[in-house]
Design an enzyme around this catalytic site. Structure first.
Site, PDB file in Angstrom:
ATOM      1  N   TYR A 147       0.842  -1.205   0.000  1.00 15.01           N
ATOM      2  CA  TYR A 147       0.000   0.000   0.000  1.00 15.01           C
ATOM      3  C   TYR A 147       0.874   1.251   0.000  1.00 15.01           C
ATOM      4  O   TYR A 147       0.727   2.112  -0.873  1.00 15.01           O
ATOM      5  CB  TYR A 147      -0.895  -0.032   1.231  1.00 15.01           C
ATOM      6  N   GLY A 150       3.157   1.429  -3.091  1.00 10.10           N
ATOM      7  CA  GLY A 150       2.292   1.570  -4.272  1.00 10.10           C
ATOM      8  C   GLY A 150       1.828   3.016  -4.412  1.00 10.10           C
ATOM      9  O   GLY A 150       1.868   3.605  -5.493  1.00 10.10           O
ATOM     10  N   LYS A 151       1.404   3.601  -3.289  1.00 18.47           N
ATOM     11  CA  LYS A 151       0.937   4.988  -3.311  1.00 18.47           C
ATOM     12  C   LYS A 151       2.088   5.959  -3.565  1.00 18.47           C
ATOM     13  O   LYS A 151       1.905   6.998  -4.205  1.00 18.47           O
ATOM     14  CB  LYS A 151       0.257   5.328  -1.976  1.00 18.47           C
ATOM     15  N   VAL A 190     -12.019   2.812  13.629  1.00 17.14           N
ATOM     16  CA  VAL A 190     -13.289   3.454  13.986  1.00 17.14           C
ATOM     17  C   VAL A 190     -14.444   2.473  13.784  1.00 17.14           C
ATOM     18  O   VAL A 190     -15.299   2.294  14.662  1.00 17.14           O
ATOM     19  CB  VAL A 190     -13.510   4.746  13.162  1.00 17.14           C
TER      20      VAL A 190
HETATM   21  P1  NAD Z   1     -12.742   1.840   0.131  1.00 14.01           P
HETATM   22  O1  NAD Z   1     -12.064   0.522   0.224  1.00 14.01           O
HETATM   23  O2  NAD Z   1     -14.102   1.981   0.733  1.00 14.01           O
HETATM   24  O3  NAD Z   1     -12.841   2.325  -1.386  1.00 14.01           O
HETATM   25  C1  NAD Z   1     -11.957   1.923  -2.391  1.00 14.01           C
HETATM   26  C2  NAD Z   1     -12.763   1.601  -3.633  1.00 14.01           C
HETATM   27  O4  NAD Z   1     -11.878   1.237  -4.699  1.00 14.01           O
HETATM   28  C3  NAD Z   1     -13.717   0.421  -3.421  1.00 14.01           C
HETATM   29  O5  NAD Z   1     -15.000   0.760  -3.924  1.00 14.01           O
HETATM   30  C4  NAD Z   1     -13.065  -0.703  -4.220  1.00 14.01           C
HETATM   31  O6  NAD Z   1     -14.007  -1.659  -4.675  1.00 14.01           O
HETATM   32  C5  NAD Z   1     -12.404   0.074  -5.336  1.00 14.01           C
HETATM   33  N1  NAD Z   1     -11.284  -0.627  -5.978  1.00 14.01           N
HETATM   34  C6  NAD Z   1     -10.262  -1.274  -5.373  1.00 14.01           C
HETATM   35  N2  NAD Z   1      -9.424  -1.775  -6.298  1.00 14.01           N
HETATM   36  C7  NAD Z   1      -9.920  -1.431  -7.517  1.00 14.01           C
HETATM   37  C8  NAD Z   1      -9.516  -1.674  -8.855  1.00 14.01           C
HETATM   38  N3  NAD Z   1      -8.398  -2.361  -9.139  1.00 14.01           N
HETATM   39  N4  NAD Z   1     -10.287  -1.171  -9.856  1.00 14.01           N
HETATM   40  C9  NAD Z   1     -11.434  -0.483  -9.588  1.00 14.01           C
HETATM   41  N5  NAD Z   1     -11.865  -0.240  -8.342  1.00 14.01           N
HETATM   42  C10 NAD Z   1     -11.113  -0.705  -7.319  1.00 14.01           C
HETATM   43  O7  NAD Z   1     -11.731   2.898   0.763  1.00 14.01           O
HETATM   44  P2  NAD Z   1     -11.874   4.466   1.030  1.00 14.01           P
HETATM   45  O8  NAD Z   1     -11.610   4.678   2.451  1.00 14.01           O
HETATM   46  O9  NAD Z   1     -13.105   5.010   0.412  1.00 14.01           O
HETATM   47  O10 NAD Z   1     -10.603   5.012   0.238  1.00 14.01           O
HETATM   48  C11 NAD Z   1     -10.704   5.662  -1.020  1.00 14.01           C
HETATM   49  C12 NAD Z   1      -9.330   6.152  -1.450  1.00 14.01           C
HETATM   50  O11 NAD Z   1      -8.812   7.068  -0.488  1.00 14.01           O
HETATM   51  C13 NAD Z   1      -8.299   5.029  -1.580  1.00 14.01           C
HETATM   52  O12 NAD Z   1      -7.468   5.289  -2.696  1.00 14.01           O
HETATM   53  C14 NAD Z   1      -7.511   5.144  -0.308  1.00 14.01           C
HETATM   54  O13 NAD Z   1      -6.194   4.671  -0.475  1.00 14.01           O
HETATM   55  C15 NAD Z   1      -7.537   6.648  -0.060  1.00 14.01           C
HETATM   56  N6  NAD Z   1      -7.347   6.960   1.367  1.00 14.01           N
HETATM   57  C16 NAD Z   1      -8.316   6.676   2.282  1.00 14.01           C
HETATM   58  C17 NAD Z   1      -8.088   6.965   3.623  1.00 14.01           C
HETATM   59  C18 NAD Z   1      -9.126   6.683   4.684  1.00 14.01           C
HETATM   60  O14 NAD Z   1      -8.836   6.874   5.859  1.00 14.01           O
HETATM   61  N7  NAD Z   1     -10.325   6.271   4.358  1.00 14.01           N
HETATM   62  C19 NAD Z   1      -6.864   7.513   4.022  1.00 14.01           C
HETATM   63  C20 NAD Z   1      -5.890   7.752   3.059  1.00 14.01           C
HETATM   64  C21 NAD Z   1      -6.142   7.485   1.724  1.00 14.01           C
HETATM   65  N1  UDP Z   2      -6.339  -0.581  15.748  1.00 16.16           N
HETATM   66  C1  UDP Z   2      -6.762  -1.062  16.978  1.00 16.16           C
HETATM   67  N2  UDP Z   2      -7.825  -1.910  17.026  1.00 16.16           N
HETATM   68  C2  UDP Z   2      -8.508  -2.303  15.915  1.00 16.16           C
HETATM   69  C3  UDP Z   2      -8.094  -1.799  14.648  1.00 16.16           C
HETATM   70  C4  UDP Z   2      -6.995  -0.951  14.613  1.00 16.16           C
HETATM   71  O1  UDP Z   2      -6.179  -0.719  18.028  1.00 16.16           O
HETATM   72  O2  UDP Z   2      -9.476  -3.082  16.054  1.00 16.16           O
HETATM   73  C5  UDP Z   2      -5.202   0.369  15.709  1.00 16.16           C
HETATM   74  C6  UDP Z   2      -4.142   0.068  14.660  1.00 16.16           C
HETATM   75  O3  UDP Z   2      -3.170  -0.832  15.174  1.00 16.16           O
HETATM   76  C7  UDP Z   2      -3.570   1.445  14.411  1.00 16.16           C
HETATM   77  C8  UDP Z   2      -4.774   2.374  14.589  1.00 16.16           C
HETATM   78  O4  UDP Z   2      -5.736   1.629  15.345  1.00 16.16           O
HETATM   79  O5  UDP Z   2      -2.598   1.774  15.371  1.00 16.16           O
HETATM   80  C9  UDP Z   2      -5.411   2.824  13.275  1.00 16.16           C
HETATM   81  O6  UDP Z   2      -5.648   1.665  12.488  1.00 16.16           O
HETATM   82  P1  UDP Z   2      -6.412   1.708  11.097  1.00 16.16           P
HETATM   83  O7  UDP Z   2      -6.286   0.344  10.502  1.00 16.16           O
HETATM   84  O8  UDP Z   2      -7.754   2.285  11.290  1.00 16.16           O
HETATM   85  O9  UDP Z   2      -5.598   2.780  10.239  1.00 16.16           O
HETATM   86  P2  UDP Z   2      -4.043   2.955   9.853  1.00 16.16           P
HETATM   87  O10 UDP Z   2      -3.186   2.110  10.746  1.00 16.16           O
HETATM   88  O11 UDP Z   2      -3.948   2.555   8.434  1.00 16.16           O
HETATM   89  O12 UDP Z   2      -3.806   4.398  10.102  1.00 16.16           O
END
Ligand code: NAD
Ligand code: UDP
Ligand code: UDP
Length: 317
Positions: A147, A150-151, A190
């Protein structure tokens, strides 16, 4: 006649993407939502299907896509660690091949393209809070690397298409975002805590719970993404988008227990490998360049999120 912009949202059936599609339709745009439904769900966008300006298409962004559009929001990518670690090779392909295809599409159509990047590009940060200038501390070979790297590679591709092919790019670094329409089994903190609390099950804190995150409500985040997309062309980013309010996982667990009135207890589970110790966005750039800052406090965002999960859980029974 008034020109109607055509906007592509990849990952549009996901959590953030579905709110973005909704908001874009409200501006009068035509919205093409592309998703392979790996973590996204049709139900997230079911209420939009009757809108004649909305179109839903099953497609995987690792394959080429030929459509005519004016703007592209590239959100396709699983965001939760349990989902992106399920098939890590596909996760890297989605970020890297997906970025190449969407950038190729932007190059041909001359569309503006915005990348949903992430605070994970900072890895386990040595600087706190994290400004955009920080290059990060990322393990290239660990279980989060598919992840994170990739990003990071997608960001590289965005800036190279900009320098080499003059593609109009925008890079948003999104910090932890939460709200309704998160998948109940998403695995993020969350959703896990709320679902556990509503079922009076133990809340699972990984490690000692002193690690911190900063949580942004989804409506604030979507507003930031749209402001960035519509900002002057020279603003490529990266721009941090997140809520600077920082909480430990222990604080979050206690808040969720209190707000749900749950009888759940807290239990501790092992801390996953490479779990960042702390995270807080420096949002000076977003404030200055976009006039943006979050408006929804954690408690105010948790309330509708708890209500959403309450009805999701009832539907399961
Ligand atoms: P999510 O998993 O709900 O949404 C991702 C969507 O992408 C899903 O609908 C999934 O089916 C689709 N998808 C995955 N692989 C695909 C592919 N190869 N082709 C087409 N569709 C595909 O997650 P989200 O929280 O809504 O995240 C959306 C974007 O924001 C992501 O790129 C994620 O990396 C980025 N992001 C989210 C957070 C967060 O906290 N939610 C934080 C940082 C970045
Ligand atoms: N985490 C936790 N309990 C859970 C899921 C996650 O304590 O049931 C912790 C996890 O180890 C991390 C933080 O919560 O320290 C945020 O995790 P999340 O997967 O939501 O996001 P990310 O780590 O990608 O920021
Ligand atoms: N691409 C796409 N839709 C388009 C134009 C390009 O999916 O409308 C894909 C194309 O298949 C290619 C990638 O985007 O693999 C990169 O395109 P680019 O023009 O940069 O590279 P090239 O086609 O020259 O390899």
């Amino acid at each position: 006649m008034h020109y109607v912009p055509r906007i592509l949202v990849t990952g549009g059936a996901g959590f953030i993407g579905s709110f973005l599609c909704e908001r874009l339709l409200e501006t009068g745009a035509e919205v093409l939502c592309v998703d392979n439904f790996f973590t996204g769900r049709r139900t997230n966008v079911a209420h939009l299907l009757s809108n004649p300006r909305f179109e839903l298409m099953r497609h995987d962004v690792t394959f080429p896509l030929f459509v005519e559009v004016d703007q592209i929001y590239n959100l396709a990518c699983p965001a939760s660690p349990i989902h992106y670690q399920f098939d890590p090779v596909q996760t890297t392909k989605t970020s890297v091949h997906g970025a190449i295809n969407m950038l190729g599409l932007a190059k041909r159509t001359k569309a503006r393209i915005l990348q949903a990047s992430t605070s994970e590009v900072y890895g386990d940060p040595e600087i706190h809070p994290q400004p955009e200038e920080y290059w990060g501390n990322v393990n290239p070979i660990g279980i989060r690397s598919c992840y994170d790297e990739g990003k990071r590679c997608a960001e590289t591709l965005f800036f190279d298409y900009h320098r080499q092919h003059k593609v109009k790019i925008k890079v948003a670094r999104i910090f932890n975002t939460y709200g309704p329409r998160m998948h109940p089994n998403d695995g993020r903190v969350v959703s896990n805590f709320i679902v556990q609390a509503l079922q009076d099950k133990d809340l699972t804190i990984y490690g000692d719970g002193t690690q911190t995150r900063s949580f942004c409500f989804v409506s604030d985040l979507v507003d930031g993404l749209m402001r960035l997309m519509n900002s002057p062309e020279e603003l490529t980013g990266p721009v941090n988008l997140g809520n600077p309010g920082e909480f430990s996982m222990l604080e979050l667990a206690n808040k969720v227990i209190e707000m749900t009135g749950s009888s759940s207890k807290i239990v501790h589970r092992p801390l996953p490998q490479d779990d960042p110790r702390k995270r807080q966005p420096d949002i000076c750039r977003a404030r200055e360049k976009l006039g943006w800052e979050p408006t929804v406090k954690l408690e105010d965002g948790l309330r509708p999120t708890i209500e959403y999960f309450r009805s999701e859980i009832q539907n399961l029974h």
